[in-house]
Scaffold this motif. Structure first.
Motif, short mmCIF file in Angstrom:
data_model
loop_
_atom_site.label_atom_id
_atom_site.label_comp_id
_atom_site.label_asym_id
_atom_site.label_seq_id
_atom_site.Cartn_x
_atom_site.Cartn_y
_atom_site.Cartn_z
N ILE B 182 40.70 21.51 13.30
CA ILE B 182 41.93 22.31 13.34
C ILE B 182 42.31 22.62 14.79
O ILE B 182 43.49 22.64 15.14
N ILE B 319 44.71 28.83 13.21
CA ILE B 319 45.21 28.27 11.95
C ILE B 319 46.71 28.52 11.81
O ILE B 319 47.46 27.63 11.39
N GLU B 323 49.41 25.60 11.26
CA GLU B 323 50.34 25.55 10.12
C GLU B 323 51.77 25.39 10.62
O GLU B 323 52.54 24.60 10.08
N TYR B 328 47.82 21.42 10.16
CA TYR B 328 46.73 22.10 9.45
C TYR B 328 46.23 21.31 8.25
O TYR B 328 45.03 21.10 8.09
#
Lengths: 380, 381
Positions: B182, B319, B323, B328
């Motif tokens: 990530i 995160i 996104e 993600y």
């Protein structure tokens, strides 16, 4: 040499299947519900496929519903219970395919849904089943052959227990891995529904069937034009049905799958010695399907061996293909209490009637080469 | 009258004598992303415009990802002579919108017969008369009808926030260590945002990592490249160094020594690419190799600065950015990457550099590094 040993995931459609489907799409493309002669000819072929399936299973051709595959067939049989107001118990075996497991779990609000445990060979534990059976049991879902281990379930014994404790309970069999590879008699065993899939028997994808007994009530999930006696609306997948018919018709009933499997097992034993663990019944046992061998080449992890073999054009799988996107131990191996270290190395070899000794020799040679190298680097 | 996209830039506006350099870079980047839509791009009066695009929404999404663009608006350009026609158009654009509004006029053409406050009043009145469900609130309006009087009149209501930052290429070059996780794509994004051109290095440990893992990284690089205007991605064969480390080095230093190899290989590739720094997605304390002591040990082998834009971020913050930039979901695909193949049970969390160097002594570092660099496969995404 291309060596495809993942026939439980899917099979290569045979040349005759492909040709039959091409002919169907070019010449026999008519809607079987239409009134003119060529359409009637198409309908006849569909009936022929129904008959071929019924003959194989000792069932009634008028109770064969074509579906989009095994998943839909399993769902249709199990979710038909939703119309039952009485509630009661629903059982499924620990290693069922997600198509069965998820459908059973969807019944949880109205039914007492329970899992039937496996023994360490991946076979239904009959004592445990007896404990679970109650007079109000409505359905028992048992796969004919486990897709990961090749374990053959003791259908006769299960049916007998059902007859003794809860004769009204329906017995649903997921026959996706067993169909054509093992004989089964729905009438004699009192099987109430049986799901099968075209692409596991060298037919096309997108076609399957549900075969059901007289006392089984199927509740349609697709509503529309009333095809399949109103139980599965939608214009029939004619090329799929024709392809599946050809697949059933041409499947080599006499074959050397078991012999090839044992040959592979012996070679693996030579390569790995005591580090070879069979997951499932012993390959020579009567409970082991002729085409599936699941074993662990400890300490090499499944995916490492799969990737190493892919460059040699040898294709095998770890757990079932559906679970290869999920990074966890297979539910089937967990249900068998296989040690984590062994489960992480599990490989599934699944053969076809066309698998040759040369292919097995080639695959074994590649495995030997990789195993010697890869086993040196044990992961912690 | 025609539809176009009006683009506003942010920080470049603050530049002094070298502003044209940044503006040129921005125009080039916008041209590059508008090209697939057939859009014509030009700079006029401190605004960029795109016209004649085949797909307005698609083109706006692409432009909103160009670093250096602050915001953009779907706008109507029309002749400024007929004020009533302008008001009619404004009213039709406000149709279907309810709540409070105001008109915000800017008149950069000072010869225009009306002043900005006059325009605000006249047009506001016209809109009130000709639409329903709207009332005026000049302090906290829900909607703003913007009118710019330049060579033409420009009208727009919707303002789309863009990524900001500086045009890629104006901040030099750096090389990103891109795993499948990530963090690293986010780190690349953060640095590229400051105008840095990115190349990337991925370490592939076949057969311990799969074709799918490699495909996943290519997908991540493509996603990142929609912001960076292209990425040169090097896939480095890393099995040999990993196996050698696993075989010859003490277990607790395994990951750290592996990181040092990655840094050595990446900086060689960076030099080849003309990049002057490395970028990683490390964040203090996230894993054993990301303690300050461990980072000191990895930095000791790198002859250039290492940028770690996420160093002070929590996972959850990372995160959120992942996104937002759309990486993600791909990062979460479960294919193993080389970092986790031979993870030690108890990695050293407070390593001493001299111990790590001693642990590496038995290795032929130079030939392992060179072989990896030579074997790298270049993919342009």
């Amino acid at each position: 040499m291309l060596c495809y040993l993942d026939n439980s995931a899917t099979t290569r459609p045979s040349q005759r299947v492909v040709q039959a489907m091409i002919d169907c799409m070019q010449e026999g493309f008519y809607n079987p519900s239409a009134l003119y002669a060529p359409a009637v000819a198409v309908e006849k072929k569909i009936t022929a496929c129904r008959e071929a399936i019924a003959l194989e299973l000792h069932a009634d051709a008028s109770r064969v519903i074509f579906t989009s595959g095994g998943t839909e067939a399993d769902n249709l049989a199990i979710l038909s219970l939703l119309s039952e107001r009485r509630g009661g118990r629903v059982l499924f075996t620990a290693g069922e395919h997600p198509a069965v497991r998820a459908a059973c779990e969807a019944l949880k609000n109205s039914f007492d849904v329970k899992e039937i445990p496996y023994d360490r060979y991946g076979i239904v534990d009959l004592d445990a089943l007896l404990d679970l059976l109650t007079p109000d049991t409505r359905m028992i879902c048992v796969m004919q052959v486990n897709n990961e281990t090749g374990a053959i379930m003791p259908m006769k014994e299960i049916a007998d227990l059902r007859d003794r404790v809860c004769p009204n309970a329906l017995l649903h069999v997921d026959g996706v891995q067993g169909f054509l590879r093992l004989p089964i008699d729905m009438k004699a065993l009192g099987i109430d529904s049986y799901a099968l899939s075209g692409h596991k028997i060298h037919g096309p994808k997108g076609i399957g069937a549900l075969v059901y007994s007289e006392r089984t009530r199927i509740v349609p999930r697709e509503l529309g034009g009333g095809q399949e006696k109103g139980l599965r609306s939608g214009t029939e997948n004619v090329p799929g049905i024709i392809g599946m018919y050809e697949a059933i018709h041409t499947f080599p009933r006499e074959n050397e799958m078991r012999k090839q499997k044992l040959h592979l097992y012996e070679r693996l034993l030579e390569i790995c010695g005591e580090n070879l663990h069979v997951n499932g019944p012993q390959p020579e046992s009567e409970f082991s399907a002729p085409h599936i061998l699941n074993c662990s080449l400890v300490p090499v992890r499944s995916e490492t061996m799969i990737y190493a073999l892919e460059r040699d054009q040898v294709f095998i799988s770890g757990g079932s293909a559906c679970s290869s996107h999920k990074q966890k131990i297979s539910a089937v191996l967990s249900a068998m209490n296989v040690q984590r270290k062994v489960a992480e190395s599990a490989l599934r070899f699944s053969l076809s009637p066309y698998t040759s000794s040369e292919e097995i020799e080639y695959a074994a040679g590649c495995i030997a080469r990789h195993y010697d190298l890869l086993k040196r680097y044990e992961r912690r | 009258m025609r539809q176009l996209i009006l683009i506003r830039y942010g920080e470049i506006y603050l530049k002094g004598l070298n502003r044209p350099y940044f503006l040129h870079a921005l125009v080039d980047r916008v041209k590059q992303v508008a090209k697939p839509f057939g859009g014509k791009v030009w700079l006029h009066d401190a605004r960029l415009f795109v016209s004649d695009m085949t797909d307005m929404e698609g083109c706006m999404t692409a432009v909103s990802r160009v670093f250096g663009v602050h915001s953009l608006c779907p706008a109507i350009e029309m002749d400024k002579a007929d004020f009533t026609a302008i008001c009619e158009q404004a009213a039709s654009m406000m149709e279907g919108i309810t709540g409070t509004f105001k008109v915000d006029a800017r008149r950069s053409d000072k010869r225009y017969p009306m002043t900005s406050p006059q325009i605000n009043m006249e047009m506001g009145g016209y809109i009130l008369e000709h639409t329903q469900g709207l009332s005026v609130d000049i302090h906290h309006p829900e909607h703003v009808m913007n009118v710019e009087i330049r060579d033409h009149a420009y009208l727009y209501v919707r303002v789309i926030e863009a990524v900001g930052g500086m045009p890629v290429g104006t901040g030099g070059k750096a090389t990103l260590l891109l795993s499948g996780g990530i963090d690293s794509p986010v780190a690349g994004y953060c640095i590229a945002k400051r105008g840095v051109e990115i190349s990337a290095v991925h370490f592939h440990s076949y057969p311990y990592t799969s074709e799918r893992a490699k495909e996943k990284v290519i997908t991540l690089a493509k996603q990142l490249s929609s912001y960076c205007c292209g990425i040169r991605l090097y896939i480095v064969p890393f099995t040999e160094p990993q196996l050698t480390i696993h075989e010859k080095c003490p277990e607790e230093y395994g990951t750290l020594i592996m990181r040092r190899f990655m840094m050595r290989i990446a900086s060689r590739i960076a030099e080849k690419e003309g990049a002057r720094a490395l970028i990683t997605g490390e964040s203090i304390g996230q894993v054993a190799s990301q303690t300050i002591e461990a980072l000191c040990c990895t930095d000791a082998v790198v002859p250039m600065p290492v940028f770690r834009p996420l160093i002070g971020n929590d996972k959850i913050e990372i995160i959120h950015i992942a996104e937002k930039i759309g990486t993600y979901e791909t990062s979460c695909l479960p294919y193993e990457d080389c970092c986790t193949v031979f993870t030690p049970r108890h990695p050293a969390t407070h390593p001493k550099l001299e111990n790590v160097e001693r642990a590496e002594q038995g290795l032929d570092i130079e030939s392992l590094v060179q072989a990896a660099v030579d074997g790298a496969e270049l993919i342009e995404v």
